[in-house]
Design a protein around this motif. Structure first.
Motif, PDB file in Angstrom:
ATOM      1  N   TYR A   1       0.829  -1.198   0.000  1.00  0.00           N
ATOM      2  CA  TYR A   1       0.000   0.000   0.000  1.00  0.00           C
ATOM      3  C   TYR A   1       0.871   1.259   0.000  1.00  0.00           C
ATOM      4  O   TYR A   1       1.417   1.661   1.035  1.00  0.00           O
ATOM      5  CB  TYR A   1      -0.963   0.035   1.191  1.00  0.00           C
ATOM      6  N   THR A   2       1.010   1.844  -1.151  1.00  0.00           N
ATOM      7  CA  THR A   2       1.738   3.118  -1.297  1.00  0.00           C
ATOM      8  C   THR A   2       0.989   3.962  -2.333  1.00  0.00           C
ATOM      9  O   THR A   2       0.044   3.473  -2.962  1.00  0.00           O
ATOM     10  CB  THR A   2       3.176   2.898  -1.790  1.00  0.00           C
ATOM     11  N   HIS A   3       1.397   5.197  -2.496  1.00  0.00           N
ATOM     12  CA  HIS A   3       0.862   6.063  -3.553  1.00  0.00           C
ATOM     13  C   HIS A   3      -0.667   6.109  -3.603  1.00  0.00           C
ATOM     14  O   HIS A   3      -1.280   5.741  -4.613  1.00  0.00           O
ATOM     15  CB  HIS A   3       1.374   5.617  -4.925  1.00  0.00           C
ATOM     16  N   PRO A   4      -1.290   6.587  -2.546  1.00  0.00           N
ATOM     17  CA  PRO A   4      -2.758   6.646  -2.590  1.00  0.00           C
ATOM     18  C   PRO A   4      -3.325   7.706  -3.532  1.00  0.00           C
ATOM     19  O   PRO A   4      -4.495   7.631  -3.894  1.00  0.00           O
ATOM     20  CB  PRO A   4      -3.138   6.971  -1.140  1.00  0.00           C
ATOM     21  N   THR A   5      -2.501   8.678  -3.897  1.00  0.00           N
ATOM     22  CA  THR A   5      -3.012   9.695  -4.826  1.00  0.00           C
ATOM     23  C   THR A   5      -2.140   9.740  -6.072  1.00  0.00           C
ATOM     24  O   THR A   5      -0.983   9.362  -6.044  1.00  0.00           O
ATOM     25  CB  THR A   5      -2.991  11.104  -4.195  1.00  0.00           C
ATOM     26  N   GLY A   6      -2.736  10.251  -7.136  1.00  0.00           N
ATOM     27  CA  GLY A   6      -2.007  10.355  -8.401  1.00  0.00           C
ATOM     28  C   GLY A   6      -2.069   9.064  -9.186  1.00  0.00           C
ATOM     29  O   GLY A   6      -2.816   8.135  -8.851  1.00  0.00           O
ATOM     30  N   TYR A   7      -1.243   9.015 -10.241  1.00  0.00           N
ATOM     31  CA  TYR A   7      -1.251   7.836 -11.106  1.00  0.00           C
ATOM     32  C   TYR A   7       0.067   7.784 -11.874  1.00  0.00           C
ATOM     33  O   TYR A   7       0.779   8.803 -11.964  1.00  0.00           O
ATOM     34  CB  TYR A   7      -2.442   7.869 -12.064  1.00  0.00           C
ATOM     35  N   PRO A   8       0.399   6.621 -12.437  1.00  0.00           N
ATOM     36  CA  PRO A   8       1.634   6.562 -13.228  1.00  0.00           C
ATOM     37  C   PRO A   8       1.542   7.546 -14.392  1.00  0.00           C
ATOM     38  O   PRO A   8       0.527   7.573 -15.104  1.00  0.00           O
ATOM     39  CB  PRO A   8       1.670   5.118 -13.728  1.00  0.00           C
ATOM     40  N   ALA A   9       2.591   8.331 -14.551  1.00  0.00           N
ATOM     41  CA  ALA A   9       2.546   9.372 -15.591  1.00  0.00           C
ATOM     42  C   ALA A   9       2.362   8.770 -16.976  1.00  0.00           C
ATOM     43  O   ALA A   9       1.743   9.374 -17.851  1.00  0.00           O
ATOM     44  CB  ALA A   9       3.820  10.204 -15.531  1.00  0.00           C
ATOM     45  N   ALA A  10       2.870   7.577 -17.166  1.00  0.00           N
ATOM     46  CA  ALA A  10       2.771   6.944 -18.484  1.00  0.00           C
ATOM     47  C   ALA A  10       1.381   6.369 -18.739  1.00  0.00           C
ATOM     48  O   ALA A  10       1.079   5.967 -19.863  1.00  0.00           O
ATOM     49  CB  ALA A  10       3.818   5.844 -18.606  1.00  0.00           C
TER      50      ALA A  10
ATOM     51  N   TYR B   1      -0.329  19.772 -11.462  1.00  0.00           N
ATOM     52  CA  TYR B   1      -0.137  18.410 -11.981  1.00  0.00           C
ATOM     53  C   TYR B   1       1.349  18.122 -12.258  1.00  0.00           C
ATOM     54  O   TYR B   1       1.700  17.647 -13.353  1.00  0.00           O
ATOM     55  CB  TYR B   1      -0.971  18.176 -13.248  1.00  0.00           C
ATOM     56  N   PRO B   2       2.236  18.367 -11.293  1.00  0.00           N
ATOM     57  CA  PRO B   2       3.648  18.032 -11.526  1.00  0.00           C
ATOM     58  C   PRO B   2       3.856  16.518 -11.465  1.00  0.00           C
ATOM     59  O   PRO B   2       2.987  15.786 -10.967  1.00  0.00           O
ATOM     60  CB  PRO B   2       4.344  18.705 -10.337  1.00  0.00           C
ATOM     61  N   THR B   3       4.994  16.085 -11.958  1.00  0.00           N
ATOM     62  CA  THR B   3       5.358  14.680 -11.764  1.00  0.00           C
ATOM     63  C   THR B   3       6.410  14.606 -10.653  1.00  0.00           C
ATOM     64  O   THR B   3       7.131  15.577 -10.397  1.00  0.00           O
ATOM     65  CB  THR B   3       5.932  14.040 -13.040  1.00  0.00           C
ATOM     66  N   ILE B   4       6.473  13.466 -10.010  1.00  0.00           N
ATOM     67  CA  ILE B   4       7.510  13.198  -9.019  1.00  0.00           C
ATOM     68  C   ILE B   4       8.164  11.866  -9.380  1.00  0.00           C
ATOM     69  O   ILE B   4       7.791  11.244 -10.378  1.00  0.00           O
ATOM     70  CB  ILE B   4       6.943  13.170  -7.576  1.00  0.00           C
TER      71      ILE B   4
ATOM     72  N   MET C   1       1.170  13.757  -9.893  1.00  0.00           N
ATOM     73  CA  MET C   1       0.330  14.253  -8.803  1.00  0.00           C
ATOM     74  C   MET C   1      -0.689  15.215  -9.427  1.00  0.00           C
ATOM     75  O   MET C   1      -0.349  16.358  -9.738  1.00  0.00           O
ATOM     76  CB  MET C   1       1.184  14.982  -7.765  1.00  0.00           C
ATOM     77  N   ASP C   2      -1.867  14.757  -9.611  1.00  0.00           N
ATOM     78  CA  ASP C   2      -2.891  15.522 -10.322  1.00  0.00           C
ATOM     79  C   ASP C   2      -3.954  15.958  -9.311  1.00  0.00           C
ATOM     80  O   ASP C   2      -4.784  15.157  -8.884  1.00  0.00           O
ATOM     81  CB  ASP C   2      -3.481  14.629 -11.430  1.00  0.00           C
ATOM     82  N   GLN C   3      -3.905  17.236  -8.934  1.00  0.00           N
ATOM     83  CA  GLN C   3      -4.814  17.704  -7.874  1.00  0.00           C
ATOM     84  C   GLN C   3      -6.276  17.641  -8.283  1.00  0.00           C
ATOM     85  O   GLN C   3      -7.139  17.384  -7.461  1.00  0.00           O
ATOM     86  CB  GLN C   3      -4.446  19.140  -7.486  1.00  0.00           C
ATOM     87  N   MET C   4      -6.559  17.898  -9.541  1.00  0.00           N
ATOM     88  CA  MET C   4      -7.968  17.835  -9.958  1.00  0.00           C
ATOM     89  C   MET C   4      -8.507  16.422  -9.806  1.00  0.00           C
ATOM     90  O   MET C   4      -9.657  16.225  -9.430  1.00  0.00           O
ATOM     91  CB  MET C   4      -8.111  18.305 -11.401  1.00  0.00           C
ATOM     92  N   GLN C   5      -7.649  15.451 -10.080  1.00  0.00           N
ATOM     93  CA  GLN C   5      -8.085  14.061  -9.911  1.00  0.00           C
ATOM     94  C   GLN C   5      -8.197  13.725  -8.431  1.00  0.00           C
ATOM     95  O   GLN C   5      -9.205  13.185  -7.976  1.00  0.00           O
ATOM     96  CB  GLN C   5      -7.090  13.119 -10.606  1.00  0.00           C
ATOM     97  N   SER C   6      -7.155  14.077  -7.655  1.00  0.00           N
ATOM     98  CA  SER C   6      -7.138  13.731  -6.237  1.00  0.00           C
ATOM     99  C   SER C   6      -8.305  14.379  -5.494  1.00  0.00           C
ATOM    100  O   SER C   6      -8.892  13.767  -4.605  1.00  0.00           O
ATOM    101  CB  SER C   6      -5.835  14.194  -5.585  1.00  0.00           C
ATOM    102  N   CYS C   7      -8.599  15.611  -5.850  1.00  0.00           N
ATOM    103  CA  CYS C   7      -9.644  16.345  -5.121  1.00  0.00           C
ATOM    104  C   CYS C   7     -11.039  16.089  -5.687  1.00  0.00           C
ATOM    105  O   CYS C   7     -12.006  16.709  -5.245  1.00  0.00           O
ATOM    106  CB  CYS C   7      -9.347  17.838  -5.136  1.00  0.00           C
ATOM    107  N   GLY C   8     -11.121  15.205  -6.651  1.00  0.00           N
ATOM    108  CA  GLY C   8     -12.431  14.782  -7.152  1.00  0.00           C
ATOM    109  C   GLY C   8     -13.072  15.743  -8.125  1.00  0.00           C
ATOM    110  O   GLY C   8     -14.270  15.625  -8.405  1.00  0.00           O
TER     111      GLY C   8
END
Lengths: 184, 600
Positions: free
Chosen positions: B155-164, B203-206, B213-220
């Motif tokens: 269980y890691t990375h609860p927010t965001g998604y793979p950039a690819a 929406y920067p990448t890490i 890290m996509d805030q619009m996605q994370s924040c619904g």
């Protein structure tokens, strides 16, 4: 958990009615829980042990579930409104309620009532756990829609006592400033 | 909502941990070790007299379900809160369920099974006292260790998604006729003082470009966008800072996915919302790589032109949001996107970003000559702590650096020390001259100065920057920016991480705005940022934790916060007083007049 809830803002929010929503959700969650308790013979066992009727035992349980619902809403505050996580928080609440109240009491009661063995064994004990879990998850799942139905709109004026207007910029702890303005 | 949780992953991790525990138990029992069966007693509670195999299967199912539930509890309340590597976090968390198993559930299970044992439906395996006292607790301990380690690892990375693997944007049905999106002739609204909020859209990448890290996605917002827009109007606001998700809309050279934005824009028009379109917010599409890419500026200019052609009614733009923060965190502090940590990368990123902002403004003005650019920038200040020349030099340099992207954008000559620094780190003289010759860009520009509690910093005696909190405040910092560029100002971002303090912060920021207006600085707007709570900004979007920052006018359940009500109150009280303000066009015209004729 507490730090998480605190960070989120302990206030229930300006438009929320946590007490009413908690009471109603607790009551709604009590319905399936009571059915489970009854089907596992819990009320009959309790009535026999304490010389009361199953109906009174059921009424007491209903009251307990409703009040616990209100307590859940007050403790969790804004967190209880979560439509995704609500059922889980409620389930956890039901589990802890089961641990704290019935388990503890039903192990102390035997000593108090002079019996040598625990009051609830077998099916009634299973029913007690199951009902607590079902009540909790129903409470948590039902709370968000009930809260939404009960909440008020955003008032144009802040509620009395709420420091939302221009005076919110001040720091009351520092005391009242000397009188300001031109002399009369 | 108190936490952003990856539900499926948390449940899967918890269930797989249980499965590993059961498999290990079976293996050890097969090897003849005296390990107690943890599955059958649980199954026996549900099916006390049932077929043993079925009972075992039911027990396994219950074990998996309980493991999944505990996985969710871990995800909500424990993940990332302990300063340990993920596996150890899971193991530490597992000690909680272990204690419950030992001291609550095991005794209770015995009581629950007592009836079935007495009725002869079940035979309890006879265990020696040693096995009861040591063997079973030891087995439970090891089982929980295994379970916790697997839970923590998975269980890691609860927010965001793979950039690819970016998600497809929803393409909702339009709520209004298409001519609302692209009207034939529409008179521009007479914008005066703007009370605004924004949809957080970073929406920067890490992790070196692997994770978005996509805030619009994370924040619904992709799900609740329609409700979000309605809430803006519910608060009595009309202006909204809004960033189209560049990385999902701009899918390649000449390739755009406008479906989502068409619906959003139609709804904005229907509701009478005036967007301030924020075209690049801390990130880039995967195919553009990062801010070191020299192709960045023409590509973003192409996007800006296409956007303006698609939505010609949009008049207010932020071409690149907070250029200083974007380039510093991407190329100097190693947090986002290219994650570089050197001066050359920083200068390169600034060159590309500033050039992009210039070309984007030009591309938009080709379509919409009367477009207004609200260049939102972080209002920073560095205070030297001692007279030590080293400390003074660092503070002076950082106080120049904070202006660098805006200097290039507004063709404002940089200080000699900064000019030498740029040259040393790869900026050719011709390129600098090109920037200094783009004099017309700022003629339609409003300078947005953002301010948060961490924007003022102290250069301590070791030369390091430490957060000061609100030392001089927005009034002083914004005035420094104004004095440098003489552009009309807007307070384009503020919020407070503590929801209880937020109303106070709101009013104090507002009083800063009022005082600066009274001092003659043309200020055309104020913004509480953002409409809803944000996620993981407490860690600067550097890691995916799912922590909710309660900074919004509404929380992520879209319930109002106190500051939402306070802002509504503020707007109602002060909006009538602002009705007599000059229009944005008038303010821009006055700002363009020779110095001395400025002001409101």
């Amino acid at each position: 958990m507490i730090s998480m809830v605190r960070a989120h803002g302990l206030d229930p929010g300006p438009t929320q009615r946590p007490l009413s929503a908690g009471l109603l959700a607790g009551l709604a969650g009590a319905l399936p829980a009571l059915a489970i308790l009854d089907s596992f013979g819990w009320f009959a066992t309790l009535a026999t042990l304490y010389g009361t009727t199953p109906a009174i035992a059921a009424l007491l349980c209903t009251a307990g579930f409703s009040l616990s619902g209100a307590a859940y809403a007050l403790v969790l505050g804004r967190g209880a409104n979560d439509p995704l996580g609500g059922w889980l928080f409620g389930l956890a609440c039901g589990f802890f309620l089961w641990m704290l109240v019935p388990v503890a009491l039903l192990h102390w009661l035997p000593a108090w009532s002079g019996t040598s063995r625990p009051l609830l064994v077998g099916r009634p004990a299973v029913g007690l756990l199951l009902s607590a879990l079902v009540w909790g998850s129903a409470l948590g799942a039902l709370f968000p829609p009930i809260h939404r139905a009960l909440r008020a709109g955003i008032d144009p004026e802040p509620p009395e006592g709420a420091r939302l207007g221009p005076e919110a910029a001040t720091i009351p702890e520092l005391g009242r400033a000397p009188e300001a303005g031109p002399p009369a | 909502m108190i936490r952003q949780v990856a539900y499926g992953r948390a449940m899967m991790a918890g269930a797989l941990g249980e499965l590993a525990w059961v498999a290990l138990t079976l293996l050890l029992r097969t090897l003849g070790l005296p390990v107690p069966d943890m599955v059958d007693p649980v199954g026996a509670v549900a099916l006390p007299g049932g077929d043993p195999l079925l009972r075992w299967a039911v027990g396994l199912a219950l074990h998996l379900a309980v493991g999944a539930l505990w996985g969710l509890v871990y995800a909500y309340f424990v993940f990332s809160l302990l300063p340990l590597p993920p596996v150890l976090q899971g193991v530490a968390f597992a000690m909680g369920p272990l204690l419950l198993a030992l001291f609550v559930l095991r005794p209770q299970l015995r009581l629950m099974l007592a009836g079935a044992v007495e009725a002869g439906l079940l035979v309890r395996p006879a265990l020696s006292r040693q096995a009861e006292m040591i063997g079973v607790p030891a087995a439970l301990f090891v089982g929980h260790l295994v379970w916790g380690a697997i839970l923590g690892a998975l269980y890691t990375h609860p927010t965001g998604y793979p950039a690819a693997k970016p998600p497809r944007l929803p393409a909702p049905k339009l709520s209004a006729p298409r001519d609302l999106i692209i009207p034939r002739e529409q008179p521009p609204p007479e914008d005066r003082f703007m009370f605004a909020t924004g949809i957080e859209g970073s929406y920067p990448t890490i992790e070196h470009g692997r994770w978005r890290m996509d805030q619009m996605q994370s924040c619904g917002h992709y799900t609740h966008w329609r409700q979000d827009l309605a809430l803006v109007r519910e608060l009595g606001l009309r202006h909204l800072r809004y960033g189209p998700p560049l990385h999902l809309v701009f899918r390649g050279p000449g390739q755009y996915d406008w479906g989502f934005m068409d619906a959003v824009c139609a709804e904005m028009r229907r509701l009478g919302i005036v967007p301030i379109m924020d075209l690049c917010h801390f990130g880039l599409p995967d195919w553009l790589s990062n801010f070191q890419n020299p192709e960045l500026a023409p590509a973003l200019a192409e996007f800006a032109g296409a956007f303006a052609r698609r939505y010609p009614w949009v008049k207010l733009y932020t071409p690149v949001n907070e250029m200083y923060v974007c380039t510093k965190l991407s190329a100097l502090e190693g947090v986002w996107n290219e994650q570089a940590r050197d001066e050359r990368s920083f200068v390169t990123a600034v060159r590309h970003v500033a050039k992009a902002a210039v070309l984007m403004a030009q591309a938009i003005r080709e379509v919409r000559p009367d477009a207004i650019f609200i260049n939102s920038e972080s209002g920073e200040f560095f205070q030297p702590s001692t007279p030590d020349p080293h400390v003074q030099r660092i503070a002076a340099f950082e106080n120049e650096r904070r202006f660098l992207p805006l200097d290039l954008l507004y063709a404002h000559p940089v200080a000699e020390t900064m000019r030498a620094h740029l040259r040393e780190h790869g900026m050719p003289d011709e390129e600098y001259a090109w920037f200094m010759n783009q004099g017309d860009v700022h003629s339609r520009a409003i300078l947005g100065v953002d301010y948060y509690v961490w924007n003022e910093k102290l250069i301590d005696s070791t030369g390091r920057a430490q957060t000061l909190g609100e030392l001089f405040g927005w009034y002083v910092v914004a005035q420094q920016y104004y004095e440098r560029y003489r552009r009309p100002l807007m307070h384009t971002e503020t919020n407070h991480q503590d929801a209880r303090e937020a109303p106070r912060w709101l009013w104090r920021q507002w009083h800063n705005v009022q005082l600066l207006r009274q001092a003659g600085v043309p200020i055309v707007g104020f913004t509480w940022y953002s409409l809803t709570d944000q996620i993981d900004w407490d860690a600067g979007l550097a890691v995916s934790r799912g922590n909710i920052n309660p900074v919004g006018l509404f929380d992520l359940n879209r319930d109002p916060r106190l500051v939402g009500q306070a802002y509504r109150h503020l707007v109602r009280v002060f909006e009538p007083a602002m009705a007599g303000d000059p229009t944005l066009e008038q303010v821009l015209a006055r700002a363009a007049a020779p110095r001395g004729d400025g002001g409101r």
